[in-house]
Design a protein around this motif. Structure first.
Motif, PDB file in Angstrom:
ATOM      1  N   SER A 210       0.817  -1.212   0.000  1.00 41.79           N
ATOM      2  CA  SER A 210       0.000   0.000   0.000  1.00 41.79           C
ATOM      3  C   SER A 210       0.853   1.266   0.000  1.00 41.79           C
ATOM      4  N   ILE A 211       1.887   1.284   0.843  1.00 39.74           N
ATOM      5  CA  ILE A 211       2.661   2.532   0.948  1.00 39.74           C
ATOM      6  C   ILE A 211       3.464   2.775  -0.327  1.00 39.74           C
ATOM      7  N   ASP A 212       3.962   1.715  -0.935  1.00 35.29           N
ATOM      8  CA  ASP A 212       4.698   1.902  -2.192  1.00 35.29           C
ATOM      9  C   ASP A 212       3.797   2.490  -3.274  1.00 35.29           C
ATOM     10  N   SER A 213       2.603   1.947  -3.401  1.00 29.46           N
ATOM     11  CA  SER A 213       1.750   2.459  -4.477  1.00 29.46           C
ATOM     12  C   SER A 213       1.223   3.844  -4.125  1.00 29.46           C
ATOM     13  N   PHE A 214       1.014   4.116  -2.833  1.00 29.29           N
ATOM     14  CA  PHE A 214       0.581   5.461  -2.437  1.00 29.29           C
ATOM     15  C   PHE A 214       1.657   6.499  -2.783  1.00 29.29           C
ATOM     16  N   VAL A 215       2.899   6.194  -2.478  1.00 28.13           N
ATOM     17  CA  VAL A 215       3.991   7.128  -2.800  1.00 28.13           C
ATOM     18  C   VAL A 215       4.113   7.268  -4.312  1.00 28.13           C
TER      19      VAL A 215
END
Lengths: 175, 175
Positions: free
Chosen positions: B4-9
């Motif tokens: 999630s955090i990778d795609s959010f960034v």
């Protein structure tokens, strides 16, 4: 235990002083609106409610926590004009976190509207209401018992574009 | 699949035109701020990043998608003054939906800050950062790939009161 929609309506009852900042995403205008919002429970034997349910063919035992909302506000775009309105809202839960919401009149159109709601796992109430040519998405959550936050968006019908977004901070009156 | 955090960034990278309406809940003032926000990836072999991690005793293999954010804005309260700043942000995921976020400098205080983030089940990024005497809560989500919404709140230390809330609509530059 009360279901999510019951406790959400319960917490929303009362009078709220609202400040709304409306962002027009195409023109980057901002409009400020101050309003007072009153949210009251509607009795299950209210004649207007019975009529509303009958006109939609909705059985009375499928609804939860119907409520009435009235608002009156002024905009910084036209301080002489006040906008006011009211509507009856009837939740039709399908399970603890999902359901439909019937509105006797819509915010932006004077016809009844039926939206679909869900609660996110952090308690945010998310309502999507289709209108002719667009759809409205509202997110409402409680920052505290006396502070409610609301973000509204108008999407194009395809859902790909966002035309307007607004943010309201609502403070319980007298708190 | 990216976390999630990778795609959010990844979705956040780029230049954004932001309009922020800040609501002071005690005095009911509204402040409008226009700013440009630039979000860039930070290379894992960046010397500044290595230094930041070393100063916090964080092993390089526990981080994900570090990024750099710079902003420059003007407020309607003082149109002659521009506020600008930048910081490096380093996610430290603990699982797919939760983690900590290290910031080289805070928004409101010029000291490093470590916040805790989570993703709600509808993809909203929720970050809580404690500061001396208060805490900041941010909710960021994508309305579309090119429109980002952000609601920030400052809470009193007890968490019971909300001092300020702001709403930003952010549009990808050139979109």
């Amino acid at each position: 235990m009360a279901s999510s929609i019951d406790s959400f309506v319960q917490r929303s009852l009362g009078t709220w002083e609202s400040k709304r900042s409306g962002h027009n995403l195409a023109f980057r205008h901002v409009e400020e609106v101050e309003s007072t919002i009153e949210i009251l429970p509607v009795s299950l034997d209210d004649p207007g409610l019975a009529e509303l349910l009958a006109s939609h063919g909705i059985p009375a035992d499928s609804i939860a926590s119907p409520f009435h909302m009235a608002w009156e506000g002024t905009s910084d775009w036209d301080e002489d004009a006040t906008s006011k309105g009211s509507c009856t809202l009837v939740p039709l839960p399908s399970d603890n976190s999902n359901g439909r919401l019937l509105r006797s009149t819509g915010y932006t159109e004077q016809i009844p509207a039926i939206g679909t709601y869900r609660f996110s796992d952090d308690g945010c109430f998310i309502l999507i209401t289709p209108y002719e040519g667009s759809s409205a998405e509202e997110r409402i959550w409680f920052a505290t018992n006396d502070v409610r936050m609301r973000v509204s968006m108008m999407r194009t019908q395809s859902g790909r574009g966002v035309l307007q977004a607004s943010f309201s901070s609502e403070i319980r009156s007298g708190s």
